[in-house]
Motif scaffolding. Structure first.
Motif, short mmCIF file in Angstrom:
data_model
loop_
_atom_site.label_atom_id
_atom_site.label_comp_id
_atom_site.label_asym_id
_atom_site.label_seq_id
_atom_site.Cartn_x
_atom_site.Cartn_y
_atom_site.Cartn_z
N THR A 39 0.84 -1.21 0.00
CA THR A 39 0.00 0.00 0.00
C THR A 39 0.87 1.25 0.00
OG1 THR A 39 -1.69 -1.16 1.30
CG2 THR A 39 -1.83 1.25 1.25
N ASP A 58 9.18 2.75 7.69
CA ASP A 58 8.65 1.49 8.23
C ASP A 58 9.31 1.19 9.57
OD1 ASP A 58 6.87 -0.93 6.88
OD2 ASP A 58 8.08 -1.51 8.61
N SER A 67 3.51 -7.88 3.43
CA SER A 67 3.83 -7.83 2.01
C SER A 67 5.03 -8.68 1.62
CB SER A 67 4.03 -6.37 1.56
OG SER A 67 2.80 -5.68 1.71
N GLN A 73 -1.26 -15.38 -3.55
CA GLN A 73 -2.40 -15.73 -4.41
C GLN A 73 -3.15 -14.47 -4.84
OE1 GLN A 73 -4.92 -18.92 -3.12
NE2 GLN A 73 -3.21 -20.20 -2.51
C1 LIG Z 1 0.46 -15.56 5.97
C2 LIG Z 1 -0.26 -14.59 5.06
C3 LIG Z 1 -0.75 -15.03 3.85
C4 LIG Z 1 -1.41 -14.14 2.99
N1 LIG Z 1 -1.79 -14.59 1.77
C5 LIG Z 1 -2.37 -13.75 0.90
C6 LIG Z 1 -2.68 -14.20 -0.41
O1 LIG Z 1 -2.36 -15.33 -0.80
N2 LIG Z 1 -3.34 -13.34 -1.24
C7 LIG Z 1 -3.68 -12.09 -0.85
O2 LIG Z 1 -4.31 -11.36 -1.63
N3 LIG Z 1 -3.33 -11.60 0.39
C8 LIG Z 1 -2.68 -12.40 1.26
N4 LIG Z 1 -2.29 -11.93 2.48
C9 LIG Z 1 -2.58 -10.52 2.83
C10 LIG Z 1 -1.62 -9.52 2.15
O3 LIG Z 1 -0.29 -9.91 2.34
C11 LIG Z 1 -1.85 -8.12 2.77
O4 LIG Z 1 -3.20 -7.78 2.65
C12 LIG Z 1 -1.01 -7.04 2.12
O5 LIG Z 1 0.35 -7.41 2.06
C13 LIG Z 1 -1.17 -5.73 2.90
O6 LIG Z 1 -0.18 -4.81 2.45
P1 LIG Z 1 0.01 -3.45 3.25
O7 LIG Z 1 1.06 -2.69 2.58
O8 LIG Z 1 -1.30 -2.76 3.40
O9 LIG Z 1 0.42 -3.88 4.72
P2 LIG Z 1 1.79 -4.54 5.27
O10 LIG Z 1 2.56 -5.19 4.20
O11 LIG Z 1 1.39 -5.40 6.43
O12 LIG Z 1 2.63 -3.30 5.76
C14 LIG Z 1 2.30 -2.53 6.88
C15 LIG Z 1 3.61 -1.98 7.42
O13 LIG Z 1 3.33 -0.94 8.38
C16 LIG Z 1 4.45 -0.91 9.24
N5 LIG Z 1 4.13 -0.12 10.44
C17 LIG Z 1 3.16 -0.36 11.34
N6 LIG Z 1 3.17 0.59 12.30
C18 LIG Z 1 4.16 1.45 11.99
C19 LIG Z 1 4.68 2.64 12.60
N7 LIG Z 1 4.15 3.12 13.74
N8 LIG Z 1 5.71 3.27 12.02
C20 LIG Z 1 6.26 2.81 10.86
N9 LIG Z 1 5.80 1.67 10.24
C21 LIG Z 1 4.77 1.02 10.80
C22 LIG Z 1 4.74 -2.36 9.51
O14 LIG Z 1 6.06 -2.58 9.98
C23 LIG Z 1 4.48 -3.00 8.15
O15 LIG Z 1 5.66 -3.23 7.42
C24 LIG Z 1 -1.63 -12.79 3.37
C25 LIG Z 1 -1.11 -12.34 4.59
C26 LIG Z 1 -0.43 -13.23 5.42
C27 LIG Z 1 0.11 -12.74 6.72
#
Ligand SMILES: Cc1cc2nc3c(=O)[nH]c(=O)nc-3n(C[C@H](O)[C@H](O)[C@H](O)COP(=O)(O)OP(=O)(O)OC[C@H]3O[C@@H](n4cnc5c(N)ncnc54)[C@H](O)[C@@H]3O)c2cc1C
Length: 425
Positions: A39, A58, A67, A73
């Motif tokens: 995101t 981060d 991520s 998937q």
């Molecule tokens: C085991 C597992 C399997 C999955 N399988 C799938 C799949 O097959 N298909 C699918 O569509 N989705 C899947 N997902 C979900 C998918 O990975 C997530 O929905 C997606 O990666 C979310 O991305 P994001 O960037 O929003 O959040 P994230 O990648 O979780 O990033 C959020 C970041 O915010 C940071 N953060 C938090 N608080 C602070 C702060 N105060 N200061 C600085 N940084 C901070 C964290 O360190 C983290 O790195 C799966 C998730 C998991 C855990």
């Protein structure tokens, strides 16, 4: 013989991760993005490319969140059905929301032609846990809402061995447009794009507090204070105490995965002949697929009532896998890991602005297509571009009384869902 199980995701083991960031923190930027997952990096690319000085911070090392630890998937990922959404928001909004789910997959498909993320469009077999589920799936496949059609084939129980060498399911459906990616390669590609666009991305720099100022916000970190005109919260399932309003609206849930030891490509192909992703219709869902080299099975799901460390969940996941493939009963896992997905009370993603701060989160475990897509959209919204508008804009972001970020209801809910799954409801 002892079996040492790594708690690093399989994808990370050979990934070319960047070194920890060591540059000094800028004191002032136009845009501060908190969270360097799909995101945050996608949003940062938009704002940086448009000329806004953009900093992504981060808390952990690069890829600390979901991520780099997901199952890779890629599927249509709006959880509520068109009919449920129609009853709640009316036909036009429901259609628009569902279209966003299709557009998210299409966006990642087109992005995959430009980046290295090991895109494989092998489709997905959606296994029916009961005969009733199978009948419902077949009806749904027949009656897809017009304009929201996906390429789906119904597979009877008699034919399902062409998809999976197991009698565990009562038939199912194949979603031909579903795909998979290497999660970490996708992360690194999005990181590269954000940096190429001009964004600075720093890891190991948690934002401890955000305070409003006269012309934006100040973010307090152990490396100093950053002033930003705009802030985006892209912390999804890792949203901590930084913003209590958001914390009351996302439910962090542990999702656990294992990679089996190498089984041999012939053996894996015999079990999953078409190499597709597999998910099933249980409430407490499991998901699995062959590894990219075809040698292993990557298997994931909700392994425990309450959160546990991944090593404690590893035997349970292996038992769950062996229920589907009894011949894998004595197979070991080489990797077991966990990450925190963000559920929402209405099972929809949410993006917008609260108290002047932008946010984009709540993909309910399906952010591989949704997070890059909505991340890009929220970046465009921060620039005031009309392309950033989505059908989800302005939807209420619900919470529940007595919920402050610790999901006390999770264990009883998972327990109840398991019972319903066990009786085949
Ligand atoms: C085991 C597992 C399997 C999955 N399988 C799938 C799949 O097959 N298909 C699918 O569509 N989705 C899947 N997902 C979900 C998918 O990975 C997530 O929905 C997606 O990666 C979310 O991305 P994001 O960037 O929003 O959040 P994230 O990648 O979780 O990033 C959020 C970041 O915010 C940071 N953060 C938090 N608080 C602070 C702060 N105060 N200061 C600085 N940084 C901070 C964290 O360190 C983290 O790195 C799966 C998730 C998991 C855990």
């Amino acid at each position: 013989m002892t079996n040492k199980v790594s708690i690093t995701p399989l994808w990370m083991q050979n990934a070319d991760m960047p070194p920890p960031s060591s540059q000094p923190l800028p004191s002032r930027v136009d845009v501060l993005v908190i969270g360097a997952g799909y995101t945050g990096l996608s949003a940062a690319r938009e704002t940086a490319q448009a000329g806004r000085s953009t900093l992504v911070l981060d808390a952990g090392e690069m890829g600390a969140g979901c991520s780099s630890r997901n199952g890779g998937q890629v599927a249509y990922s709006i959880k509520p059905s068109f009919h449920t959404l129609k009853a709640k928001f009316g036909a036009d909004s429901a259609f628009g929301i569902c279209r966003e789910g299709l557009d998210a997959v299409a966006y990642l498909r087109s992005l995959a032609t430009e980046i290295d993320c090991d895109w494989r469009e092998d489709g997905c077999f959606f296994g029916a846990h009961t005969a009733r589920h199978y009948r419902q799936m077949a009806r749904d496949a027949e009656n897809q809402p017009r304009g929201l059609e996906q390429r789906i084939s119904v597979v009877s129980k008699a034919d399902q061995h062409s998809e999976i060498a197991s009698d565990f399911y009562h038939g199912g459906c194949v979603y031909h447009d579903d795909a998979s990616v290497d999660p970490t390669r996708l992360l690194l590609a999005l990181l590269g794009r954000a940096r190429d666009g001009g964004a600075r991305v720093m890891d190991r720099c948690p934002v401890g507090a955000i305070n409003p100022t006269r012309d934006g916000f100040e973010a307090l970190t152990p490396r100093g204070v950053v002033h930003a005109r705009q802030v985006l919260l892209a912390t999804n399932g890792y949203s901590g105490p930084l913003s209590p309003w958001h914390r009351r609206r996302v439910i962090p849930i542990g999702s656990y995965q294992i990679a089996t030891e190498p089984l041999g490509a012939d053996r894996v192909r015999a079990l999953i002949p078409r190499g597709r992703n597999i998910v099933d219709s249980r409430r407490v869902v499991v998901y699995f697929r062959p590894s990219a080299d075809g040698e292993r099975i990557i298997f994931g799901g909700r392994a425990a009532l309450a959160e546990k460390d991944p090593l404690a969940c590893e035997p349970r996941l292996r038992r769950m896998l062996a229920r589907i493939f009894p011949e894998l009963k004595s197979v070991r896992a080489s990797h077991a890991w966990v990450g925190w997905v963000a559920y929402t009370f209405d099972t929809l993603p949410h993006l917008g602005q609260h108290d002047g701060m932008y946010y984009c989160m709540g993909y309910c475990g399906q952010g591989v297509p949704l997070a890059p897509y909505f991340g890009r959209r929220i970046g465009q919204q921060m620039l005031g571009l009309k392309e950033g508008r989505t059908a989800l804009d302005g939807l209420p972001f619900p919470s529940r009384p007595y919920y402050h970020g610790k999901p006390w209801f999770l264990a009883p809910s998972v327990f109840a869902y398991r019972l319903l799954d066990a009786v085949g409801f």
